[in-house]
Design a protein around this motif. Sequence first.
Motif, PDB file in Angstrom:
ATOM      1  N   PRO A  13      84.514   9.515  23.906  1.00 22.14           N
ATOM      2  CA  PRO A  13      85.696   9.256  24.730  1.00 22.14           C
ATOM      3  C   PRO A  13      86.942   9.097  23.857  1.00 22.14           C
ATOM      4  O   PRO A  13      86.842   8.578  22.744  1.00 22.14           O
ATOM      5  N   ASN A  14      88.054   9.597  24.349  1.00 19.45           N
ATOM      6  CA  ASN A  14      89.346   9.406  23.687  1.00 19.45           C
ATOM      7  C   ASN A  14      89.626  10.262  22.463  1.00 19.45           C
ATOM      8  O   ASN A  14      90.648  10.081  21.819  1.00 19.45           O
ATOM      9  N   VAL A  15      88.737  11.170  22.126  1.00 22.93           N
ATOM     10  CA  VAL A  15      89.040  12.025  20.975  1.00 22.93           C
ATOM     11  C   VAL A  15      90.101  13.067  21.315  1.00 22.93           C
ATOM     12  O   VAL A  15      90.723  13.638  20.428  1.00 22.93           O
ATOM     13  N   GLY A  16      90.291  13.299  22.622  1.00 18.65           N
ATOM     14  CA  GLY A  16      91.342  14.239  23.018  1.00 18.65           C
ATOM     15  C   GLY A  16      90.833  15.475  23.754  1.00 18.65           C
ATOM     16  O   GLY A  16      91.518  16.498  23.812  1.00 18.65           O
ATOM     17  N   LYS A  17      89.657  15.390  24.334  1.00 17.92           N
ATOM     18  CA  LYS A  17      89.068  16.545  25.023  1.00 17.92           C
ATOM     19  C   LYS A  17      89.938  17.004  26.193  1.00 17.92           C
ATOM     20  O   LYS A  17      90.225  18.187  26.333  1.00 17.92           O
ATOM     21  N   SER A  18      90.367  16.055  27.010  1.00 10.56           N
ATOM     22  CA  SER A  18      91.186  16.428  28.166  1.00 10.56           C
ATOM     23  C   SER A  18      92.539  16.971  27.732  1.00 10.56           C
ATOM     24  O   SER A  18      93.069  17.902  28.340  1.00 10.56           O
ATOM     25  N   THR A  19      93.076  16.381  26.694  1.00  8.40           N
ATOM     26  CA  THR A  19      94.363  16.861  26.189  1.00  8.40           C
ATOM     27  C   THR A  19      94.236  18.311  25.718  1.00  8.40           C
ATOM     28  O   THR A  19      95.099  19.143  25.988  1.00  8.40           O
ATOM     29  N   LEU A  20      93.140  18.607  25.072  1.00  8.20           N
ATOM     30  CA  LEU A  20      92.918  19.976  24.612  1.00  8.20           C
ATOM     31  C   LEU A  20      92.770  20.932  25.796  1.00  8.20           C
ATOM     32  O   LEU A  20      93.373  22.015  25.809  1.00  8.20           O
ATOM     33  N   ILE A 121      95.546  15.241  13.911  1.00  7.71           N
ATOM     34  CA  ILE A 121      95.950  15.291  12.501  1.00  7.71           C
ATOM     35  C   ILE A 121      97.417  14.911  12.317  1.00  7.71           C
ATOM     36  O   ILE A 121      97.862  14.673  11.199  1.00  7.71           O
ATOM     37  N   ASP A 122      98.134  14.827  13.421  1.00 11.97           N
ATOM     38  CA  ASP A 122      99.511  14.338  13.322  1.00 11.97           C
ATOM     39  C   ASP A 122      99.561  12.864  12.926  1.00 11.97           C
ATOM     40  O   ASP A 122     100.615  12.350  12.558  1.00 11.97           O
ATOM     41  N   GLU A 123      98.408  12.220  12.967  1.00 11.78           N
ATOM     42  CA  GLU A 123      98.381  10.788  12.644  1.00 11.78           C
ATOM     43  C   GLU A 123      98.070  10.480  11.179  1.00 11.78           C
ATOM     44  O   GLU A 123      98.038   9.318  10.793  1.00 11.78           O
TER      45      GLU A 123
HETATM   46  P1  GDP Z   1      89.219  12.412  26.055  1.00 15.63           P
HETATM   47  O1  GDP Z   1      88.685  11.101  26.497  1.00 15.63           O
HETATM   48  O2  GDP Z   1      88.443  12.959  24.903  1.00 15.63           O
HETATM   49  O3  GDP Z   1      89.387  13.393  27.162  1.00 15.63           O
HETATM   50  O4  GDP Z   1      90.690  12.115  25.447  1.00 15.63           O
HETATM   51  P2  GDP Z   1      92.125  12.343  26.089  1.00 15.63           P
HETATM   52  O5  GDP Z   1      92.478  13.782  26.065  1.00 15.63           O
HETATM   53  O6  GDP Z   1      92.182  11.645  27.393  1.00 15.63           O
HETATM   54  O7  GDP Z   1      93.051  11.644  25.004  1.00 15.63           O
HETATM   55  C1  GDP Z   1      92.914  10.292  24.643  1.00 15.63           C
HETATM   56  C2  GDP Z   1      94.190   9.799  24.016  1.00 15.63           C
HETATM   57  O8  GDP Z   1      94.434  10.473  22.775  1.00 15.63           O
HETATM   58  C3  GDP Z   1      95.416  10.045  24.879  1.00 15.63           C
HETATM   59  O9  GDP Z   1      96.249   8.946  24.777  1.00 15.63           O
HETATM   60  C4  GDP Z   1      96.063  11.272  24.227  1.00 15.63           C
HETATM   61  O10 GDP Z   1      97.446  11.329  24.424  1.00 15.63           O
HETATM   62  C5  GDP Z   1      95.726  11.063  22.772  1.00 15.63           C
HETATM   63  N1  GDP Z   1      95.694  12.320  22.010  1.00 15.63           N
HETATM   64  C6  GDP Z   1      95.051  13.455  22.348  1.00 15.63           C
HETATM   65  N2  GDP Z   1      95.252  14.412  21.419  1.00 15.63           N
HETATM   66  C7  GDP Z   1      96.061  13.882  20.475  1.00 15.63           C
HETATM   67  C8  GDP Z   1      96.647  14.379  19.251  1.00 15.63           C
HETATM   68  O11 GDP Z   1      96.469  15.509  18.840  1.00 15.63           O
HETATM   69  N3  GDP Z   1      97.404  13.486  18.544  1.00 15.63           N
HETATM   70  C9  GDP Z   1      97.619  12.215  18.955  1.00 15.63           C
HETATM   71  N4  GDP Z   1      98.392  11.444  18.186  1.00 15.63           N
HETATM   72  N5  GDP Z   1      97.106  11.727  20.088  1.00 15.63           N
HETATM   73  C10 GDP Z   1      96.329  12.532  20.852  1.00 15.63           C
END
Ligand code: GDP
Length: 293
Positions: A13-20, A121-123
Amino acid sequence: MHKAGFVNIIGAPNVGKSTLMNVLVGERLSIITSKAQTTRHRILGIVNDDDYQIIFSDTPGIIDPAYKMHEGMMGFVNSAISDADVILAMVEVHEKSFKDENILERLQKTDTPVVLLINKIDEIEQDLLEEKVNYWAAQVPNAKVFPISALHNFNVDQVIMEIKAALPESPPFYDKDTLTDKPEKFFVSEIIREKILLNYKKEIPYSCEVEIEEFKEEENIIRIRAVIMVIRDSQKGIIIGHQGKPLKKVGTQARLDMEKFFDKKVFLELYVKVNKDWRNNETQLKRFGYLNK
Ligand code: GDP
Ligand code: MG
């Protein structure tokens, strides 16, 4: 030559799957995706081009705490890995290991191509990046490793290229033009089906199919017209019920769920049609999506 296939995105969770998914497929789908977890359905995000079709699937629940029961766990991991033509494993830049050993092991052993994304990786500082990439490449030697930032759309094109290269030759699995609204319609009909299951006795729901005739999103409201198909006249009577109250109840319950789901007001028009052979007719089954799966 046309390539097509299924790409399962796995990760904690939270690695960014949905964002991708959002970046890959488009804004509207991610709204659905973020809520998909509550409905236990997999949501597909489909990226089309003339010569390829990539069907992404965010697999909520794989590593979510709610599913962390030991036996159930491997089932999810296995199917997410064995179903895929390409596995998109996602970690974030601060992670030092997979949170679940089983997943790492499965990734190392699979014959399916693995693309491992180090997200966010922006972090971190640029000069730490190479170390990270080397670390993950050693962890999963059979994977292609890409550092990305889903949030800033950095290196995501590279990922698409890599997936495209790894996809098998295949005709598309889905129509190339009807994809963006399909998940929404799918969820809408699933919600209605659920309410039918809740409100009528067993044999009725199994004779029903729901078709979404119209799905129109306006600025402040979504207008939906749905038909409940039944096989016999008598079933139509049962669905509508005494003074139409049972059907009304289904409609109200469904609408409330949809409003939560879309986070928007919904106008739902629901009616019942007798369609004697929806279960036998191939064209109809295709229309309802059964033959595509
Ligand atoms: P999921 O649980 O894997 O689906 O994760 P989400 O896509 O919901 O993202 C979890 C959090 O990580 C959110 O607050 C996003 O904005 C943040 N996030 C996702 N991708 C990136 C990224 O490339 N860089 C940064 N700094 N934050 C990201
Ligand atoms: Mg998510």
